[in-house]
Motif scaffolding. Structure first.
Motif, PDB file in Angstrom:
ATOM      1  N   ARG A  72      25.909  88.113  24.969  1.00  0.00           N
ATOM      2  CA  ARG A  72      26.528  87.196  25.928  1.00  0.00           C
ATOM      3  C   ARG A  72      25.463  86.601  26.839  1.00  0.00           C
ATOM      4  O   ARG A  72      24.516  87.288  27.235  1.00  0.00           O
ATOM      5  CB  ARG A  72      27.552  87.969  26.771  1.00  0.00           C
ATOM      6  N   ALA A  74      25.985  83.180  29.619  1.00  0.00           N
ATOM      7  CA  ALA A  74      26.809  82.889  30.793  1.00  0.00           C
ATOM      8  C   ALA A  74      28.293  82.857  30.455  1.00  0.00           C
ATOM      9  O   ALA A  74      29.125  82.725  31.349  1.00  0.00           O
ATOM     10  CB  ALA A  74      26.392  81.548  31.384  1.00  0.00           C
ATOM     11  N   GLY A  75      28.619  82.924  29.164  1.00  0.00           N
ATOM     12  CA  GLY A  75      30.033  82.849  28.776  1.00  0.00           C
ATOM     13  C   GLY A  75      30.620  81.464  28.975  1.00  0.00           C
ATOM     14  O   GLY A  75      31.822  81.318  29.194  1.00  0.00           O
ATOM     15  N   LEU A  78      32.856  77.104  24.566  1.00  0.00           N
ATOM     16  CA  LEU A  78      34.201  76.522  24.558  1.00  0.00           C
ATOM     17  C   LEU A  78      34.973  76.861  23.288  1.00  0.00           C
ATOM     18  O   LEU A  78      36.036  76.310  23.036  1.00  0.00           O
ATOM     19  CB  LEU A  78      34.088  74.990  24.701  1.00  0.00           C
ATOM     20  N   PRO A  82      31.313  84.009  22.637  1.00  0.00           N
ATOM     21  CA  PRO A  82      30.874  85.329  23.127  1.00  0.00           C
ATOM     22  C   PRO A  82      32.015  86.328  23.325  1.00  0.00           C
ATOM     23  O   PRO A  82      31.800  87.391  23.910  1.00  0.00           O
ATOM     24  CB  PRO A  82      30.224  84.984  24.473  1.00  0.00           C
ATOM     25  N   PRO A 113      15.829  85.103  27.596  1.00  0.00           N
ATOM     26  CA  PRO A 113      17.015  84.306  27.229  1.00  0.00           C
ATOM     27  C   PRO A 113      18.011  84.057  28.352  1.00  0.00           C
ATOM     28  O   PRO A 113      18.857  83.176  28.232  1.00  0.00           O
ATOM     29  CB  PRO A 113      17.665  85.153  26.129  1.00  0.00           C
ATOM     30  N   SER A 134      20.107  68.766  26.963  1.00  0.00           N
ATOM     31  CA  SER A 134      21.007  69.179  28.048  1.00  0.00           C
ATOM     32  C   SER A 134      22.401  69.533  27.551  1.00  0.00           C
ATOM     33  O   SER A 134      22.998  68.769  26.798  1.00  0.00           O
ATOM     34  CB  SER A 134      21.121  68.035  29.052  1.00  0.00           C
ATOM     35  N   PRO A 135      22.944  70.671  27.996  1.00  0.00           N
ATOM     36  CA  PRO A 135      24.339  70.965  27.654  1.00  0.00           C
ATOM     37  C   PRO A 135      25.319  70.297  28.616  1.00  0.00           C
ATOM     38  O   PRO A 135      26.438  70.773  28.808  1.00  0.00           O
ATOM     39  CB  PRO A 135      24.391  72.492  27.743  1.00  0.00           C
ATOM     40  N   GLY A 136      24.912  69.213  29.241  1.00  0.00           N
ATOM     41  CA  GLY A 136      25.805  68.381  30.042  1.00  0.00           C
ATOM     42  C   GLY A 136      26.443  69.129  31.194  1.00  0.00           C
ATOM     43  O   GLY A 136      25.756  69.685  32.056  1.00  0.00           O
ATOM     44  N   GLY A 137      27.780  69.184  31.178  1.00  0.00           N
ATOM     45  CA  GLY A 137      28.540  69.749  32.289  1.00  0.00           C
ATOM     46  C   GLY A 137      28.287  71.223  32.529  1.00  0.00           C
ATOM     47  O   GLY A 137      28.672  71.755  33.572  1.00  0.00           O
ATOM     48  N   SER A 138      27.638  71.923  31.601  1.00  0.00           N
ATOM     49  CA  SER A 138      27.377  73.349  31.831  1.00  0.00           C
ATOM     50  C   SER A 138      25.901  73.618  32.117  1.00  0.00           C
ATOM     51  O   SER A 138      25.441  74.758  32.014  1.00  0.00           O
ATOM     52  CB  SER A 138      27.836  74.186  30.630  1.00  0.00           C
ATOM     53  N   GLY A 145      19.313  81.534  26.054  1.00  0.00           N
ATOM     54  CA  GLY A 145      19.733  82.360  24.909  1.00  0.00           C
ATOM     55  C   GLY A 145      21.025  81.845  24.294  1.00  0.00           C
ATOM     56  O   GLY A 145      21.163  81.763  23.070  1.00  0.00           O
ATOM     57  N   MET A 147      22.122  78.788  24.551  1.00  0.00           N
ATOM     58  CA  MET A 147      21.833  77.475  23.947  1.00  0.00           C
ATOM     59  C   MET A 147      21.190  77.644  22.573  1.00  0.00           C
ATOM     60  O   MET A 147      21.511  76.920  21.633  1.00  0.00           O
ATOM     61  CB  MET A 147      20.909  76.661  24.863  1.00  0.00           C
ATOM     62  N   ALA A 149      21.485  80.287  20.605  1.00  0.00           N
ATOM     63  CA  ALA A 149      22.468  80.867  19.679  1.00  0.00           C
ATOM     64  C   ALA A 149      23.513  79.838  19.251  1.00  0.00           C
ATOM     65  O   ALA A 149      24.031  79.902  18.141  1.00  0.00           O
ATOM     66  CB  ALA A 149      23.133  82.076  20.325  1.00  0.00           C
ATOM     67  N   ALA A 152      22.728  74.395  21.029  1.00  0.00           N
ATOM     68  CA  ALA A 152      23.375  73.436  21.927  1.00  0.00           C
ATOM     69  C   ALA A 152      22.698  72.071  21.840  1.00  0.00           C
ATOM     70  O   ALA A 152      21.482  71.965  21.677  1.00  0.00           O
ATOM     71  CB  ALA A 152      23.315  73.959  23.365  1.00  0.00           C
ATOM     72  N   GLU A 203      24.813  82.160  16.609  1.00  0.00           N
ATOM     73  CA  GLU A 203      25.791  82.685  17.575  1.00  0.00           C
ATOM     74  C   GLU A 203      25.731  84.201  17.722  1.00  0.00           C
ATOM     75  O   GLU A 203      26.761  84.873  17.827  1.00  0.00           O
ATOM     76  CB  GLU A 203      27.205  82.219  17.203  1.00  0.00           C
TER      77      GLU A 203
HETATM   78  C1  LIG Z   1      31.807  71.802  31.163  1.00  0.00           C
HETATM   79  C2  LIG Z   1      31.102  72.245  29.899  1.00  0.00           C
HETATM   80  C3  LIG Z   1      30.334  71.323  29.204  1.00  0.00           C
HETATM   81  C4  LIG Z   1      29.664  71.711  28.031  1.00  0.00           C
HETATM   82  N1  LIG Z   1      28.903  70.786  27.374  1.00  0.00           N
HETATM   83  C5  LIG Z   1      28.220  71.149  26.273  1.00  0.00           C
HETATM   84  C6  LIG Z   1      27.386  70.199  25.590  1.00  0.00           C
HETATM   85  O1  LIG Z   1      27.247  69.041  25.983  1.00  0.00           O
HETATM   86  N2  LIG Z   1      26.725  70.632  24.484  1.00  0.00           N
HETATM   87  C7  LIG Z   1      26.837  71.917  24.021  1.00  0.00           C
HETATM   88  O2  LIG Z   1      26.188  72.257  23.017  1.00  0.00           O
HETATM   89  N3  LIG Z   1      27.622  72.824  24.641  1.00  0.00           N
HETATM   90  C8  LIG Z   1      28.307  72.480  25.750  1.00  0.00           C
HETATM   91  N4  LIG Z   1      29.101  73.412  26.390  1.00  0.00           N
HETATM   92  C9  LIG Z   1      29.250  74.759  25.813  1.00  0.00           C
HETATM   93  C10 LIG Z   1      28.232  75.809  26.341  1.00  0.00           C
HETATM   94  O3  LIG Z   1      27.986  75.621  27.719  1.00  0.00           O
HETATM   95  C11 LIG Z   1      26.892  75.757  25.610  1.00  0.00           C
HETATM   96  O4  LIG Z   1      27.040  75.834  24.211  1.00  0.00           O
HETATM   97  C12 LIG Z   1      25.901  76.836  26.098  1.00  0.00           C
HETATM   98  O5  LIG Z   1      24.711  76.704  25.369  1.00  0.00           O
HETATM   99  C13 LIG Z   1      26.395  78.267  25.991  1.00  0.00           C
HETATM  100  O6  LIG Z   1      25.483  79.068  26.721  1.00  0.00           O
HETATM  101  P1  LIG Z   1      25.937  80.438  27.414  1.00  0.00           P
HETATM  102  O7  LIG Z   1      24.758  81.020  28.103  1.00  0.00           O
HETATM  103  O8  LIG Z   1      27.134  80.232  28.248  1.00  0.00           O
HETATM  104  O9  LIG Z   1      26.273  81.306  26.133  1.00  0.00           O
HETATM  105  P2  LIG Z   1      27.566  82.194  25.840  1.00  0.00           P
HETATM  106  O10 LIG Z   1      28.775  81.336  25.876  1.00  0.00           O
HETATM  107  O11 LIG Z   1      27.562  83.407  26.680  1.00  0.00           O
HETATM  108  O12 LIG Z   1      27.254  82.629  24.343  1.00  0.00           O
HETATM  109  C14 LIG Z   1      27.172  81.663  23.333  1.00  0.00           C
HETATM  110  C15 LIG Z   1      26.856  82.334  22.001  1.00  0.00           C
HETATM  111  O13 LIG Z   1      25.528  82.804  22.051  1.00  0.00           O
HETATM  112  C16 LIG Z   1      25.462  84.192  21.759  1.00  0.00           C
HETATM  113  N5  LIG Z   1      24.347  84.673  22.567  1.00  0.00           N
HETATM  114  C17 LIG Z   1      24.198  84.608  23.916  1.00  0.00           C
HETATM  115  N6  LIG Z   1      22.999  85.064  24.274  1.00  0.00           N
HETATM  116  C18 LIG Z   1      22.363  85.420  23.129  1.00  0.00           C
HETATM  117  C19 LIG Z   1      21.087  85.970  22.831  1.00  0.00           C
HETATM  118  N7  LIG Z   1      20.210  86.248  23.784  1.00  0.00           N
HETATM  119  N8  LIG Z   1      20.773  86.203  21.534  1.00  0.00           N
HETATM  120  C20 LIG Z   1      21.644  85.933  20.536  1.00  0.00           C
HETATM  121  N9  LIG Z   1      22.871  85.421  20.759  1.00  0.00           N
HETATM  122  C21 LIG Z   1      23.215  85.167  22.038  1.00  0.00           C
HETATM  123  C22 LIG Z   1      26.832  84.727  22.089  1.00  0.00           C
HETATM  124  O14 LIG Z   1      27.143  85.874  21.336  1.00  0.00           O
HETATM  125  C23 LIG Z   1      27.708  83.548  21.692  1.00  0.00           C
HETATM  126  O15 LIG Z   1      27.956  83.568  20.297  1.00  0.00           O
HETATM  127  C24 LIG Z   1      29.789  73.043  27.559  1.00  0.00           C
HETATM  128  C25 LIG Z   1      30.561  73.970  28.268  1.00  0.00           C
HETATM  129  C26 LIG Z   1      31.213  73.581  29.422  1.00  0.00           C
HETATM  130  C27 LIG Z   1      32.021  74.611  30.162  1.00  0.00           C
END
Ligand SMILES: Cc1cc2nc3c(=O)[nH]c(=O)nc-3n(C[C@H](O)[C@H](O)[C@H](O)COP(=O)(O)OP(=O)(O)OC[C@H]3O[C@@H](n4cnc5c(N)ncnc54)[C@H](O)[C@@H]3O)c2cc1C
Length: 285
Positions: A72, A74-75, A78, A82, A113, A134-138, A145, A147, A149, A152, A203
């Protein structure tokens, strides 16, 4: 409810990661969800490792005791990425936030990560560099990490590519707890299977990433943004293709259809023209 197996594992986890292993209800709830509306699944424990060796210890224990393990960041996913499927341990990387090395001359950075995308780019700004996909809004939530996985990609991917295009190397822990290093710092590298490309976007199903070498881009000297209305969606799509074909340095192109613009006007009162529209950002000098 902690199972017998979990109790045995928990004792060893607490011993190896003192104060960074939890079965508190609030922690289990927080680790049970992501940013989607997909129903959560509670793990039995959450751990917060700080180093590659600690990740290897946790994964090794999960392997030894056949315990489910979910990585995980930041969770902020969408699609339920995770969310644990069968309970077990959530390995939360969000405290692994170190910038290990910045190499401005190589346009590269090594990070743990857990660092958040926005925080990393603030650190890189002093060097005139940034990590573009950039993952935009997040951007202020997503960890590197997560991103990696999720591979992104976002609004700037039209010019700079997705996360995969910027990952030069990773240190990762495989399902048995073995530490491997994939890729290297050179762009010119062609030998062997592309295991790095396999891990990026997997992932968390193939390995836990514990260190990442990212290729960076120079901050653009100038940015221009504009909105352009079109008679129809096809004309907007054609204009996008022309922009790229004729070498305009577009960094981002976002399409809004008439329905979306109507919704924006209704809920935000923006007074926008309700015809298909392209929002364009160009980077250059
Ligand atoms: C408002 C909003 C806008 C968004 N816009 C985009 C966008 O434009 N583009 C986009 O791609 N996504 C977008 N997202 C989705 C998300 O934010 C991204 O995909 C982001 O990269 C997920 O990162 P996270 O740290 O939250 O990972 P998590 O959600 O915690 O985990 C994502 C995946 O990665 C795995 N993981 C986490 N850390 C590791 C690690 N160290 N090693 C191996 N696996 C790992 C988890 O098991 C899970 O499968 C958006 C989300 C929101 C809420």
């Amino acid at each position: 409810m902690v199972s017998g197996l979990a109790t045995a594992v928990l004792g060893r986890l607490e011993e190896r990661l003192p104060g960074r292993c939890s079965t508190r209800s609030a922690d289990l709830d927080a680790a049970s969800r992501d940013a989607s509306s997909i129903p959560g699944v509670r793990p039995e424990a959450v751990v917060w490792p700080l180093t590659t060796d600690e990740v290897a210890t946790v994964v090794g224990l999960a392997h030894e005791h056949s315990f489910p393990l979910t990585a995980r960041g930041a969770g902020s996913s969408l699609e339920g990425n995770p969310i644990p499927v069968r309970g077990g341990i959530v390995l939360d990387c969000s405290r692994m936030t170190e910038v290990v090395a910045v190499r401005p001359a190589d346009l590269q950075v090594d990070v743990q990560p857990g660092i958040v995308y926005g925080a990393l780019n603030r650190r890189l700004r002093a060097h005139g560099l940034f990590f573009p996909p950039s993952p935009g809004g997040s951007a202020e939530l997503a960890t590197i990490g997560g991103m990696v996985a999720n591979n992104a990609s976002g609004i700037y991917s039209v010019r700079y590519g997705a996360t995969r295009d910027h990952v030069r190397a990773v240190t990762a822990v495989t399902g048995t707890g073995r530490i491997v290093r994939l890729g290297n710092r050179c762009r010119k590298s062609s030998s062997g299977y592309h295991l790095l490309g396999l891990v990026v976007g997997s992932e968390g199903t193939l390995a836990i990433v514990t260190k990442v070498t990212l290729a960076l881009a120079g901050l653009p000297a100038a940015r221009r943004q504009g909105g352009f209305g079109f008679a129809g969606a096809e004309a907007a799509a054609g204009a996008t293709a022309d922009l790229i074909r004729f070498g305009v340095e577009v960094a981002a192109v976002e399409f809004l259809d008439a329905r979306t613009l109507r919704a924006l006007n209704r809920f935000g009162g923006f007074g926008l023209a309700e015809t298909p529209c392209l929002l364009v950002e160009a980077h250059g000098s």
